[in-house]
Design a protein around this motif. Sequence first.
Motif, PDB file in Angstrom:
ATOM      1  N   GLY A  74       0.805  -1.210   0.000  1.00 14.04           N
ATOM      2  CA  GLY A  74       0.000   0.000   0.000  1.00 14.04           C
ATOM      3  C   GLY A  74       0.839   1.262   0.000  1.00 14.04           C
ATOM      4  N   SER A  75       2.111   1.182  -0.330  1.00 12.82           N
ATOM      5  CA  SER A  75       2.933   2.385  -0.348  1.00 12.82           C
ATOM      6  C   SER A  75       4.040   2.211  -1.381  1.00 12.82           C
ATOM      7  CB  SER A  75       3.561   2.621   1.017  1.00 12.82           C
ATOM      8  OG  SER A  75       4.711   1.816   1.157  1.00 12.82           O
ATOM      9  N   GLU A 119       2.270  10.249   6.119  1.00 12.72           N
ATOM     10  CA  GLU A 119       1.517   9.398   5.200  1.00 12.72           C
ATOM     11  C   GLU A 119       2.392   9.039   4.023  1.00 12.72           C
ATOM     12  OE1 GLU A 119      -3.181  10.644   5.580  1.00 12.72           O
ATOM     13  OE2 GLU A 119      -2.028  11.238   3.800  1.00 12.72           O
ATOM     14  N   ASP A 168      -0.999   4.363   1.373  1.00 15.19           N
ATOM     15  CA  ASP A 168      -2.080   4.085   2.315  1.00 15.19           C
ATOM     16  C   ASP A 168      -1.573   3.926   3.742  1.00 15.19           C
ATOM     17  OD1 ASP A 168      -3.658   4.072   0.138  1.00 15.19           O
ATOM     18  OD2 ASP A 168      -3.694   1.877  -0.075  1.00 15.19           O
TER      19      ASP A 168
END
Lengths: 325, 352
Positions: B257-258, B309, B312
């Motif tokens: 997710g990143s 962040e 995600d």
Amino acid sequence: MSTEAKSHVSETARPAVGGLRSSRRALSDRAIINIFIWPTLALLIAINVFPLFYSLYLSFTDYSAIANQAPVWIAFDNFARILASEQMWSVFATTGQYVLFSVVLQLLLGFGLALLAREKFFGSGIVTTLILAPMMLSPVVVGLFWKLMYNPTFGYFNYLLGFDNPALAPDWLASRIAGQPTPGLALLAVIIVDVWMWTPFVMLLILSGLKAIPDYLYEAAAIDRASSWFQFWRITLPQVAPLVLIAVLFRTIEAFNKSFDLVMGMTGGGPGDQTEVVAVNLYRQAFLGQWQTGRASALAYMVLIIIIAISNIYIRNLNKMRNQS
Amino acid sequence: MSNVTLQHVTKRFPGVVALQDVSFAIDDGEFFVLLGPTGAGKTTTLRIIAGLERHDGGTILFDDEPVDDYAPADRDVAFVFQQYSLYPTMSVFDNLAFPLRSPLRRVPVEQIRTRVRDTADKLRITHLLDRKTAHLSGGEMQRVSIGRAIIRDPRVFLMDEPLSNLDAKLREALRVELQHLQKTQASTTLFVTHDQIEALTMADRIAVLDEGCVVQMGTPDDIYDRPTTTFVARLVGTPRINLLDTARENGVLTVKGSSMELRALSQELPASFLLGIRPEDVTPDSEGEFAGRVALIEPLGVETILHVEIGDQTLLSLVPGMTPLRTGENVRFSIVPDRLHYFDNDGHRIQL
């Protein structure tokens, strides 16, 4: 049909609701307070305050409620006569014995029962409830069925004590053993019933105190190597002491006044005057024979003074205890 | 003072197993902390050692002698309860003197007086000696109950979250005092807490307890730097460790997710695992190899927590002092590669 009815209702109800609302608003807090207080106060004055002061007045008079004569002011004569009467001193002595023995026994037994009832065992809830049953009965009923229990011919009490020949067994309420007069037996019998009836009350009060003692105090004490005797004196007793005092206060006052139902139900003060406690004597003077209303009022006031004095001693000790902890 | 050993101790309550095969040994003079969340069995362990609770299996030894059948009084332990268990109708003096006045001990009156004075001095409660305990504040009450423990010379001190009912300032002050007392008296102490800061600051050794089992045992360094499970990793350290779902492919670690990609230091990692990064190992750095966005800033004065962040994922970063960064800004950051933690998908540490 139903919608029709509904609309009809709402149309007529609306103004009424509005009217109610405005009249409700018109009632100030003070008005509401007055509505609640005055009837209560009037009733209280009529049946409590007025008789209180009227009987105080009557206690200084020679008066009989059935004689068609106005009270005659005689100042302290009633009090003086009561204090001078040997019979009255014997009544007070009987009452004192009755109060002392029944309260002490109730306290000891009640404390013991409370310590037992604190333990959790199978059915402990039911057992506790059953123990409480006697105090929920009416004293007159209790008096009547204990009269049966004490009956020398067919009563259970003697049977359980091991007497099988009624001729040799004690006749409790007549103060006789095997036909021989035995003074004090009837008073003891009444005390036993009072203890039977009111020990549960003492137990209940003390039990509530015991249950409020947190377990960790005992655990801390166990780790600190305090013996169970030490734990009882230093933890249990100081923690429940205020409740013990309240129990004693309640029972003392009640033993003074409310012994009436029980004694009347069982012995009526007899045999002779062996169980004639103040409450019974008071009743006799006030409502039997000559209806000595003035003298009975004086006696009632003396009982009141005694009770207030005793209560004061207890309450003072209670406050002292509160301040300490 | 004594050493204390628990061997395979098991305790069942109706419907639950409170302790499962708990074994550990506390050395003479050691400050041993039991750390775990509520309901882990810490207090039960303590109560079993004190003899307030009977265990169902296993053995407890004081100085290699089994004490299983001893009553609490015979075990000669001192217990500090979470609810300052003071005797409410007695004065502070009487509370402190209580353990000495036991008929089983027979301490002379003069000696009781001097020992109460000494103890009160140590805990700075001399001015309270004549007071009734009901009129004390929480901190004062807990001092008195600690005093009641240290006034005698027990074989072991057992402390059940003694600081948790106090406010933060008092807790810190009393923590330091307790530690000082323990070190100067070289007392064997078993201290139960759910507060990882208390555990890390005070303990010589920590045992982490979860659902009645010892999950890890070791020095505070061991526990913090080499947590054996994700449970321990999460339990110690504030802000909490970053745990990221990560995949390994061809020597490259990719955080799911990143866009974060790291070079794998070892070929022994499984294809999918959890990557643990302590917030202090995530540092904003203009030269850093990763890029993210500042989502939230929590300035604490001495340090600042940044929520960064990245795709995600949100990483926590702990930086000293205040930060010039603003919420919403893009930020580059680096991580310390040799301080990474690897856990398999069951949460167990992968030792490289």
